[in-house]
Design an enzyme around this catalytic site. Structure first.
Site, mmCIF file in Angstrom:
data_model
loop_
_atom_site.group_PDB
_atom_site.id
_atom_site.type_symbol
_atom_site.label_atom_id
_atom_site.label_comp_id
_atom_site.label_asym_id
_atom_site.label_seq_id
_atom_site.Cartn_x
_atom_site.Cartn_y
_atom_site.Cartn_z
ATOM 1 N N GLY A 15 101.098 26.266 -7.796
ATOM 2 C CA GLY A 15 100.646 25.126 -7.022
ATOM 3 C C GLY A 15 101.557 24.073 -6.668
ATOM 4 N N SER A 21 103.776 17.369 -5.264
ATOM 5 C CA SER A 21 102.791 18.201 -6.082
ATOM 6 C C SER A 21 103.181 17.902 -7.590
ATOM 7 C CB SER A 21 103.066 19.687 -5.802
ATOM 8 O OG SER A 21 102.749 19.964 -4.390
ATOM 9 N N ASP A 68 97.965 33.875 -2.958
ATOM 10 C CA ASP A 68 96.475 32.896 -2.541
ATOM 11 C C ASP A 68 95.751 33.489 -3.716
ATOM 12 O OD1 ASP A 68 93.768 32.304 -1.847
ATOM 13 O OD2 ASP A 68 94.590 32.121 0.193
ATOM 14 N N VAL A 69 95.440 32.488 -4.466
ATOM 15 C CA VAL A 69 94.756 32.729 -5.887
ATOM 16 C C VAL A 69 93.061 33.411 -5.765
ATOM 17 C CG1 VAL A 69 96.117 31.380 -7.222
ATOM 18 C CG2 VAL A 69 94.021 30.482 -6.522
ATOM 19 N N ALA A 100 88.884 21.834 -2.355
ATOM 20 C CA ALA A 100 87.281 21.654 -1.808
ATOM 21 C C ALA A 100 87.576 21.153 -0.351
ATOM 22 C CB ALA A 100 86.667 20.733 -2.756
ATOM 23 N N TYR A 162 84.261 12.078 -5.757
ATOM 24 C CA TYR A 162 85.111 12.994 -6.535
ATOM 25 C C TYR A 162 84.059 14.191 -6.161
ATOM 26 C CZ TYR A 162 88.781 15.456 -9.115
ATOM 27 O OH TYR A 162 89.908 16.213 -9.450
ATOM 28 N N LYS A 169 85.877 20.763 -11.833
ATOM 29 C CA LYS A 169 86.833 20.577 -13.051
ATOM 30 C C LYS A 169 86.057 20.575 -14.283
ATOM 31 C CE LYS A 169 90.495 19.238 -10.921
ATOM 32 N NZ LYS A 169 91.765 20.305 -10.873
ATOM 33 N N THR A 200 99.116 12.646 -3.976
ATOM 34 C CA THR A 200 99.706 13.836 -3.627
ATOM 35 C C THR A 200 98.780 14.400 -2.186
ATOM 36 O OG1 THR A 200 97.960 15.125 -4.831
ATOM 37 C CG2 THR A 200 100.185 14.665 -6.001
ATOM 38 N N LEU A 201 99.309 15.584 -1.682
ATOM 39 C CA LEU A 201 98.571 16.121 -0.526
ATOM 40 C C LEU A 201 96.916 16.256 -0.940
ATOM 41 C CD1 LEU A 201 100.861 18.939 0.616
ATOM 42 C CD2 LEU A 201 100.539 16.500 1.550
ATOM 43 N N SER A 202 96.477 16.771 -2.050
ATOM 44 C CA SER A 202 95.105 17.153 -2.395
ATOM 45 C C SER A 202 94.497 15.818 -2.538
ATOM 46 C CB SER A 202 95.032 17.730 -3.776
ATOM 47 O OG SER A 202 95.404 19.178 -3.403
HETATM 48 P P1 NAD Z 1 98.793 19.457 -4.414
HETATM 49 O O1 NAD Z 1 98.060 19.368 -3.100
HETATM 50 O O2 NAD Z 1 100.444 19.060 -4.221
HETATM 51 O O3 NAD Z 1 98.697 20.775 -5.227
HETATM 52 C C1 NAD Z 1 97.341 21.556 -4.907
HETATM 53 C C2 NAD Z 1 97.698 22.988 -5.102
HETATM 54 O O4 NAD Z 1 96.687 23.841 -4.942
HETATM 55 C C3 NAD Z 1 98.753 23.282 -3.708
HETATM 56 O O5 NAD Z 1 99.950 23.571 -3.972
HETATM 57 C C4 NAD Z 1 97.730 24.265 -2.928
HETATM 58 O O6 NAD Z 1 98.460 25.118 -2.071
HETATM 59 C C5 NAD Z 1 97.182 24.788 -4.123
HETATM 60 N N1 NAD Z 1 95.984 25.946 -3.702
HETATM 61 C C6 NAD Z 1 94.847 25.373 -2.805
HETATM 62 N N2 NAD Z 1 94.194 26.711 -2.642
HETATM 63 C C7 NAD Z 1 94.697 27.595 -3.165
HETATM 64 C C8 NAD Z 1 94.838 29.108 -3.061
HETATM 65 N N3 NAD Z 1 93.848 29.504 -2.559
HETATM 66 N N4 NAD Z 1 95.686 29.850 -3.462
HETATM 67 C C9 NAD Z 1 96.836 29.408 -3.970
HETATM 68 N N5 NAD Z 1 97.022 28.005 -4.355
HETATM 69 C C10 NAD Z 1 95.991 27.052 -3.680
HETATM 70 O O7 NAD Z 1 98.064 18.199 -5.025
HETATM 71 P P2 NAD Z 1 98.046 17.868 -6.833
HETATM 72 O O8 NAD Z 1 97.485 16.605 -6.973
HETATM 73 O O9 NAD Z 1 99.504 18.277 -7.390
HETATM 74 O O10 NAD Z 1 96.944 19.092 -7.458
HETATM 75 C C11 NAD Z 1 97.551 20.004 -8.675
HETATM 76 C C12 NAD Z 1 96.379 19.856 -9.551
HETATM 77 O O11 NAD Z 1 96.318 18.360 -10.190
HETATM 78 C C13 NAD Z 1 94.965 20.013 -9.077
HETATM 79 O O12 NAD Z 1 94.180 21.084 -10.015
HETATM 80 C C14 NAD Z 1 94.382 18.646 -8.881
HETATM 81 O O13 NAD Z 1 93.055 18.667 -9.065
HETATM 82 C C15 NAD Z 1 94.895 18.183 -10.310
HETATM 83 N N6 NAD Z 1 94.947 16.748 -10.434
HETATM 84 C C16 NAD Z 1 95.550 16.106 -9.481
HETATM 85 C C17 NAD Z 1 95.423 14.663 -9.739
HETATM 86 C C18 NAD Z 1 95.923 13.563 -8.510
HETATM 87 O O14 NAD Z 1 95.621 12.633 -8.568
HETATM 88 N N7 NAD Z 1 96.844 14.044 -7.747
HETATM 89 C C19 NAD Z 1 94.911 13.998 -10.671
HETATM 90 C C20 NAD Z 1 94.402 14.862 -11.758
HETATM 91 C C21 NAD Z 1 94.205 16.327 -11.455
#
Ligand code: NAD
Length: 262
Positions: A15, A21, A68-69, A100, A162, A169, A200-202
């Site tokens: 990830g 990230s 790619d998962v 999503a 969300y 989740k 973060t990007l997501s």
């Molecule tokens: P991020 O965008 O940096 O990380 C998301 C990752 O998912 C990326 O590395 C992306 O390449 C990967 N991904 C998406 N589709 C994929 C696929 N098909 N195959 C392999 N990898 C794939 O954002 P983040 O916020 O670091 O997210 C990481 C986790 O933390 C996620 O599960 C997110 O829901 C969770 N999270 C984030 C927050 C927040 O506020 N940022 C809060 C709670 C939980």
């Protein structure tokens, strides 16, 4: 503080897309604690960012695997590469992945399409099970393992916009419990970190995300947002023997926001 705690252990982190990230923060913390790590990234477009992260770590021989998962063959290959690099063993698996479509992170949840729903469940929830299954032979070589995933309060309560990710989740958190029940007898622990909002990007994909950060800063018991390094140090705890009695748990690293009733 955690120097040497994870010396001699091996971890595989999925990830890392960017330095922001949460997986990057976790990689930095596990590295500082002395764990040997491997990194999986989704696509070649992210390789430069992953290499930049590796440049900031104390170890230089970090196996990097594109995976790619949503593709079982790529998952199988990723674990084969890392198993080879780590002498057939693994102690920790970090799943920090979610997806999503942007249109499913605003407006009404009732508008979610079948295709969007299945895609999000596949990548955000099912992939934890697929990765854990592939890690098992490597954990067995180590005498057990620690799996951790990242979740958010929107999987427990309705948080505006969300939407579909909250439903994914909820499935992810329940997967943690079923996996923990199944795998405890193999000394494999499975837990989730429920992180407070971090830019973060997501996270940028969730409509009104800046408002979520503001609300948290104003209302959370600690009256602030969390630092990504606080997610990293919780990952160190979960990967270490300090958490040896904990499995099937969702640990909130959210400055206490989840206890509020308003
Ligand atoms: P991020 O965008 O940096 O990380 C998301 C990752 O998912 C990326 O590395 C992306 O390449 C990967 N991904 C998406 N589709 C994929 C696929 N098909 N195959 C392999 N990898 C794939 O954002 P983040 O916020 O670091 O997210 C990481 C986790 O933390 C996620 O599960 C997110 O829901 C969770 N999270 C984030 C927050 C927040 O506020 N940022 C809060 C709670 C939980």
């Amino acid at each position: 503080m955690t120097n040497g705690l994870l010396q001699g252990r091996f971890g595989f982190i999925f990830g890392v897309a960017h330095k922001s990230s949460l997986a990057s923060a976790i990689a930095r913390s596990l590295d500082q604690a002395g764990m040997r790590i491997a990194l999986a990234y989704q696509s070649d477009r992210q390789l430069r960012n992953v290499e930049q992260l590796v440049g900031t770590l104390s170890q230089d021989d970090v196996p990097l695997v594109q995976c790619d998962v949503s593709d079982d063959a790529q998952i199988e290959k990723a674990f084969a590469v890392v198993g080879e690099a780590f002498g057939g063993r693994l102690d920790a698996l970090v799943h920090s992945i979610a997806f999503a479509n942007r249109e499913d992170l605003s407006g009404g949840f009732w508008e979610t399409s079948r295709q969007g729903y299945l895609l999000s469940q596949d990548i955000s929830a099912y992939s934890l099970t697929a990765l854990t299954r592939e890690a098992l032979p490597l954990f067995d070589e180590s005498g057990g393992g620690s799996v951790m995933t990242l979740t958010y309060l929107g999987g427990e309560r309705v948080i505006r916009n969300y939407n579909l990710m909250g439903v994914s989740k909820a499935a992810l958190e329940m997967s943690v419990r079923y996996l923990a029940a199944d795998l405890g007898s193999r000394n494999v622990r499975v837990n989730a970190i429920s992180a407070g909002p971090v830019k973060t990007l997501s996270a940028r994909g969730v409509a009104g995300f800046t408002g979520i950060l503001d609300t948290m800063r104003e209302q959370a018991p600690l009256r602030r947002n969390i630092e990504p390094s606080e997610v990293g140090s919780t990952a160190v705890f979960l990967a270490s023997d300090l958490s040896s009695g904990i499995t099937g748990e969702v640990i909130h690293v959210d400055a206490g926001y989840h206890i509020l009733g308003n």
